[in-house]
Write an enzyme that holds these catalytic residues in place. Structure first.
Site, short mmCIF file in Angstrom:
data_model
loop_
_atom_site.label_atom_id
_atom_site.label_comp_id
_atom_site.label_asym_id
_atom_site.label_seq_id
_atom_site.Cartn_x
_atom_site.Cartn_y
_atom_site.Cartn_z
N LYS A 233 0.86 -1.17 0.00
CA LYS A 233 0.00 0.00 0.00
C LYS A 233 0.90 1.24 0.00
O LYS A 233 2.02 1.17 0.50
CB LYS A 233 -0.79 -0.06 1.32
CG LYS A 233 -1.91 0.88 1.37
CD LYS A 233 -2.81 0.59 2.56
CE LYS A 233 -3.95 1.57 2.52
NZ LYS A 233 -4.58 1.60 1.20
N SER A 234 0.42 2.36 -0.53
CA SER A 234 1.21 3.59 -0.45
C SER A 234 1.13 4.14 0.97
O SER A 234 0.04 4.37 1.48
CB SER A 234 0.67 4.67 -1.40
OG SER A 234 0.97 4.37 -2.74
N CYS B 236 -0.81 9.89 -7.59
CA CYS B 236 -2.21 9.84 -7.15
C CYS B 236 -2.89 11.10 -7.71
O CYS B 236 -2.38 12.21 -7.53
CB CYS B 236 -2.29 9.83 -5.62
SG CYS B 236 -3.98 10.04 -5.04
N LYS C 46 6.54 5.86 -10.01
CA LYS C 46 5.23 5.59 -10.63
C LYS C 46 4.65 6.90 -11.13
O LYS C 46 4.42 7.84 -10.35
CB LYS C 46 4.29 4.92 -9.63
CG LYS C 46 2.97 4.46 -10.28
CD LYS C 46 2.19 3.54 -9.37
CE LYS C 46 0.90 3.06 -10.00
NZ LYS C 46 0.15 2.16 -9.11
N ILE D 236 0.99 3.03 -15.91
CA ILE D 236 0.58 4.36 -15.46
C ILE D 236 -0.16 4.26 -14.13
O ILE D 236 -0.65 3.18 -13.77
CB ILE D 236 -0.37 5.02 -16.50
CG1 ILE D 236 -1.57 4.12 -16.79
CG2 ILE D 236 0.36 5.42 -17.74
CD1 ILE D 236 -2.62 4.66 -17.75
N GLY E 287 -5.29 -1.77 -16.35
CA GLY E 287 -6.25 -2.58 -17.11
C GLY E 287 -5.79 -3.95 -17.55
O GLY E 287 -6.39 -4.54 -18.44
C1 DHB Z 1 -5.60 6.81 -4.49
C2 DHB Z 1 -4.24 6.77 -4.72
C3 DHB Z 1 -3.77 6.55 -6.00
O1 DHB Z 1 -2.45 6.51 -6.31
C4 DHB Z 1 -4.67 6.38 -7.04
O2 DHB Z 1 -4.20 6.18 -8.27
C5 DHB Z 1 -6.02 6.43 -6.81
C6 DHB Z 1 -6.48 6.64 -5.53
C7 DHB Z 1 -6.16 7.09 -3.15
O3 DHB Z 1 -5.62 6.64 -2.13
O4 DHB Z 1 -7.14 7.82 -3.07
#
Ligand code: DHB
Length: 302
Positions: free
Chosen positions: A45-46, A128, A163, A189, A242
């Protein structure tokens, strides 16, 4: 490398598929499950420096052709998340730590702490599409991308993947900047900035109004981006957007990707997509006389 094996910036993977950030990666346990289901690597997760609650519901809209989500980068903060990252290593596949932040220094610090948990690489979420002061807001100019990659490279020893956002007039410039900053690979992407409106309510559906579009709808854009980037940068490219079937993965590989990530397909079809896609790639290689994935990489440029 033979068969399905690939090498990305020195990271060996048993096959060219990875779990994308944002799905089934909240816990170490779920990442282990995805590895057991066949993924060649998992991305976490980020996470950022401090805990974030994320956006209130609704955070996801399901479309016929994909998903729009605006979770708001919810996460427990890097320090609390490290035990999940450490547990994820039990999956026996490379774990790639996804990080975000609001400045070069902050991203470098989160990346450093992420690296301390033994990840094979860090992935910088510079893309994001809807977070104030984060993601694409700081990852849309080449100069900033270069500086962020440079700062992270100076703070970690593991490979760094950037990314990138497709919400730009030139993703190729961002990829070149990442390479100049020292990134060891680019990931293309992230989601496309999007929205959905409910006619009955006369209002946007997502609480955040805007979100990121993923899934089938974005594949043709992702393949185009990988194809363009392959013409310009020499670092490996990880294709994402996708991918649901082996044919989709092959498109990305032939456009120039060394590996592909899957997210929305895991949401819709479950973790079995990894072995399905890998089986399909293997059958295609046998039927068409290819001995390695590497051999197919970028052949659409001939
Ligand atoms: C979120 C983060 C992202 O990198 C993305 O592509 C879409 C949504 C998010 O946490 O809201």
């Amino acid at each position: 490398m033979t068969g399905l094996e690939v090498d990305i910036a020195g990271i060996r993977m048993r096959n060219p598929t990875m779990l994308a950030s944002g799905i089934l990666n909240e816990t170490g346990r779920s990442m282990v499950d995805v590895a057991k289901a066949g993924a060649g690597a998992v991305v976490t997760k980020s996470v950022g420096l401090e805990p974030r609650e994320g956006h209130p519901n609704p955070c996801i809209v399901e479309l016929k052709c994909g998903l729009i989500n605006a979770m708001g980068l919810p996460n427990p903060g890097i320090d609390a998340y490290l035990e999940e990252v450490a547990f994820a290593q039990n999956g026996g596949v490379p774990v790639i730590g996804s990080v975000f932040g609001g400045s070069e220094e902050e991203i470098a610090e989160v990346a450093k702490r992420m690296a301390s948990a033994g990840v094979a690489a860090v992935e910088l979420n510079l893309s994001c599409p809807h977070a104030e002061g984060l993601g694409a807001e700081i990852g849309s100019t080449p100069d900033r991308v270069k500086r962020i990659c440079g700062a992270v490279k100076a703070s970690v020893e593991v490979p760094v993947f950037a990314k990138l956002t497709p919400n730009t007039s030139s993703i190729v410039s961002l990829a070149s900047a990442a390479e100049e900053g020292g990134a060891d690979g680019v990931v293309a992407i992230n989601t496309l900035r999007a929205m959905a409106i409910c006619p009955e309510l006369g209002r946007p559906i997502l609480s955040n109004r805007f979100g990121g579009l993923s899934g089938e709808a974005v594949r043709a854009v992702g393949v185009r981006c990988v194809y363009e980037i392959f013409d310009t940068v020499t670092v490996p490219i990880i294709g994402v957007g996708g991918v649901t079937t082996s044919k989709d993965a092959l498109e990305y590989i032939m456009a120039g990707a060394t590996a592909v990530q899957m997210g929305t397909a895991v949401w819709s079809d479950g973790p079995g997509v990894f072995s399905d896609v890998c089986d399909g790639i293997g059958k295609f290689m046998n039927a068409n006389g290819y001995e390695s994935v590497e051999e197919m990489k970028g052949i659409a440029h001939r």
